[in-house]
Write an enzyme that holds these catalytic residues in place. Structure first.
Site, short mmCIF file in Angstrom:
data_model
loop_
_atom_site.label_atom_id
_atom_site.label_comp_id
_atom_site.label_asym_id
_atom_site.label_seq_id
_atom_site.Cartn_x
_atom_site.Cartn_y
_atom_site.Cartn_z
N GLY A 41 10.74 -6.53 1.56
CA GLY A 41 9.60 -6.40 0.64
C GLY A 41 9.24 -7.73 0.01
N SER A 44 5.25 -9.23 -1.57
CA SER A 44 4.53 -8.99 -2.83
C SER A 44 5.50 -8.91 -4.00
CB SER A 44 3.72 -7.69 -2.74
OG SER A 44 4.60 -6.58 -2.78
N GLY A 47 9.65 -9.67 -4.96
CA GLY A 47 10.16 -10.18 -3.69
C GLY A 47 9.46 -11.46 -3.27
N ASP A 93 10.02 -1.56 8.53
CA ASP A 93 9.66 -0.41 7.71
C ASP A 93 10.95 0.30 7.34
OD1 ASP A 93 8.92 1.94 6.54
OD2 ASP A 93 7.44 2.49 8.05
N LEU A 94 11.32 0.19 6.08
CA LEU A 94 12.62 0.74 5.66
C LEU A 94 12.67 2.26 5.67
CD1 LEU A 94 13.19 -1.91 2.97
CD2 LEU A 94 14.94 -1.30 4.64
N TYR A 197 11.96 19.06 -6.71
CA TYR A 197 11.67 17.61 -6.67
C TYR A 197 11.01 17.14 -7.96
CZ TYR A 197 9.72 13.14 -5.03
OH TYR A 197 9.40 11.81 -4.88
N1 LIG Z 1 8.47 -3.87 -11.30
C1 LIG Z 1 9.38 -3.34 -12.09
O1 LIG Z 1 9.14 -3.14 -13.29
C2 LIG Z 1 10.73 -2.96 -11.56
C3 LIG Z 1 11.67 -2.46 -12.45
C4 LIG Z 1 12.94 -2.10 -11.97
C5 LIG Z 1 13.23 -2.25 -10.64
N2 LIG Z 1 12.28 -2.73 -9.78
C6 LIG Z 1 12.64 -2.84 -8.35
O2 LIG Z 1 12.27 -4.12 -7.87
C7 LIG Z 1 11.98 -4.04 -6.47
C8 LIG Z 1 10.70 -4.79 -6.18
O3 LIG Z 1 9.63 -4.12 -6.81
P1 LIG Z 1 8.26 -4.81 -7.25
O4 LIG Z 1 8.07 -4.51 -8.67
O5 LIG Z 1 8.20 -6.21 -6.79
O6 LIG Z 1 7.22 -3.90 -6.45
P2 LIG Z 1 6.21 -4.23 -5.28
O7 LIG Z 1 5.36 -5.40 -5.63
O8 LIG Z 1 5.52 -2.95 -4.93
O9 LIG Z 1 7.17 -4.68 -4.12
C9 LIG Z 1 7.89 -3.76 -3.37
C10 LIG Z 1 7.86 -4.24 -1.95
O10 LIG Z 1 8.54 -3.27 -1.15
C11 LIG Z 1 7.78 -3.05 0.01
N3 LIG Z 1 8.04 -1.76 0.62
C12 LIG Z 1 7.79 -0.52 0.11
N4 LIG Z 1 8.11 0.40 1.01
C13 LIG Z 1 8.57 -0.24 2.11
C14 LIG Z 1 9.03 0.16 3.37
N5 LIG Z 1 9.06 1.46 3.74
N6 LIG Z 1 9.42 -0.76 4.25
C15 LIG Z 1 9.36 -2.08 3.94
N7 LIG Z 1 8.91 -2.54 2.76
C16 LIG Z 1 8.52 -1.62 1.85
C17 LIG Z 1 6.35 -3.14 -0.48
O11 LIG Z 1 5.50 -3.31 0.62
P3 LIG Z 1 3.95 -2.82 0.54
O12 LIG Z 1 3.25 -3.91 -0.19
O13 LIG Z 1 3.57 -2.68 1.97
O14 LIG Z 1 3.94 -1.53 -0.22
C18 LIG Z 1 6.43 -4.34 -1.39
O15 LIG Z 1 6.32 -5.54 -0.68
C19 LIG Z 1 11.94 -2.56 -6.13
O16 LIG Z 1 13.15 -2.20 -5.49
C20 LIG Z 1 11.87 -1.87 -7.48
O17 LIG Z 1 12.45 -0.59 -7.49
C21 LIG Z 1 11.05 -3.11 -10.21
#
Ligand SMILES: NC(=O)c1ccc[n+]([C@@H]2O[C@H](COP(=O)([O-])OP(=O)(O)OC[C@H]3O[C@@H](n4cnc5c(N)ncnc54)[C@H](OP(=O)(O)O)[C@@H]3O)[C@@H](O)[C@H]2O)c1
Length: 324
Positions: A41, A44, A47, A93-94, A197
């Site tokens: 990921g 964006s 990441g 794709d996870l 759910y």
């Molecule tokens: N933001 C927060 O406040 C927060 C808080 C606690 C924990 N986190 C954790 O931090 C991590 C990163 O999140 P983020 O905030 O940076 O969100 P994000 O910008 O949505 O990044 C998540 C990334 O995961 C990718 N992804 C989603 N489903 C996928 C799949 N099936 N296969 C491959 N890639 C996939 C997304 O790709 P697409 O762009 O294609 O969807 C995106 O690049 C996550 O694990 C999240 O749970 C975030």
């Protein structure tokens, strides 16, 4: 210790860093030019910033992404500011066991070392949906995909650590949400039960699974004497695409809780700290918030649950379509 006070004030903890620290700051003196990393990921959000900063420190970084176009754009932006950056993108794709296996095969075929695996990708609060393998989507993406990916890349990481003498590191992006799973923790008896759910609790469950994965994997690696550490992080609250299934609620929530939010460079700090900081040499099975160690929930510390989740996950990845 970190808490609401340190989060809001940015006061630094015993690591010397705090909620206001950025990924660049926490890796300032680090030379990562001998490191090859995979960031899932990485196209964006947190990441992408993690990829940028690892590359800034000299690492060769592979963005593992389901959106190659977005990854190429992220790569271009990184190269615009750092023409020496060594960044590649590979499709992953996870939520698909087949895609995870293909990714691992393709990566291994490249004959590259692998020092660092950052299990960052995630989805949050999605409506009920089954993955192509027949598993609830948040559990499938956030936990199972990373569980399988890590297992498939583990020999490569062990070999790299042995050949180079450089400690391998695995970092799981968990969340403070791991403290709000289903009442029983992991819903082993109904992982796909749509009638019970809750998108919120299923997210908490998947993030609890990220921590339990750390617990059991680090135990196994320690028993083997492998030179690889495994830790998890909560990055903070950061407005990213992660909020897509709850965008309106999150915007309102942010108005009332604005003091608790971080920007993306701050959001990537704890990941980069766990990935590269020299003070964490040999440190495994820990959970970091704002670059400081924090205690996980009682479920996340439950060894029996960690082992049960490991076996449960192995069974699920072995079968391609299971529902209950
Ligand atoms: N933001 C927060 O406040 C927060 C808080 C606690 C924990 N986190 C954790 O931090 C991590 C990163 O999140 P983020 O905030 O940076 O969100 P994000 O910008 O949505 O990044 C998540 C990334 O995961 C990718 N992804 C989603 N489903 C996928 C799949 N099936 N296969 C491959 N890639 C996939 C997304 O790709 P697409 O762009 O294609 O969807 C995106 O690049 C996550 O694990 C999240 O749970 C975030």
């Amino acid at each position: 210790m970190v808490g609401i006070f340190t989060l809001v004030t940015g006061l630094r903890g015993s690591s010397g860093f705090g909620s206001a620290s950025t990924a660049e700051e926490v890796t300032k003196a680090v030379d990562a030019s001998n490191i090859t990393a995979i960031v899932t990921g990485g196209a964006s959000g947190i990441g992408a910033e993690t990829v940028r900063v690892l590359a800034l420190r000299g690492a060769h970084v592979i963005i593992a992404t389901r959106n190659l176009k977005a990854a190429e754009e992220a790569k271009k932006m990184i190269l615009d500011s750092n023409s020496n950056a060594h960044v590649d993108a590979m499709e992953l794709d996870l939520s698909s066991f087949k895609s995870v296996r293909t990714f691992a095969d393709n990566f291994i075929a490249k004959n590259l070392p692998l020092n660092l695996l950052i299990n960052n990708a995630g989805v949050m609060f999605c409506p009920f949906r089954l993955s192509e393998d027949g598993v609830e989507m948040q559990f499938a993406t956030n936990h199972l995909g990373h569980f399988l990916l890590t297992n498939l890349l583990l020999d490569k990481m062990k070999m790299t650590a042995k050949d180079t003498g450089i400690e391998g590191r695995i970092v799981n992006l968990s969340s403070i949400a791991h403290v709000h799973p289903y009442p029983e923790g992991i819903r082993f008896d109904g992982i796909n039960d749509e009638s019970r759910y809750s998108s919120r609790l299923a997210y908490g469950q998947s993030k609890l699974a990220n921590n339990l994965h750390v617990k059991e994997l680090s135990r196994r690696l320690k028993n083997e004497g492998a030179n690889i550490t495994v830790n998890s992080v909560h990055p903070g609250l950061i407005m990213t695409n992660l909020m897509r299934h709850s965008a309106f609620f999150m915007r309102i929530f942010q108005i009332f809780t604005f003091l608790f939010w971080k920007n993306v460079p701050q959001g990537a700090a704890t990941t980069c700290y766990a990935a590269l900081h020299p003070s964490l040499k040999g440190v495994s099975n820990k959970y970091f918030v704002d670059c400081n160690e924090m205690k996980t929930s009682a479920f996340a510390r439950d060894q029996t649950m960690a082992e049960k989740l490991w076996d449960f996950s192995e069974d699920l990845v072995r079968s391609s379509a299971k529902s209950n």
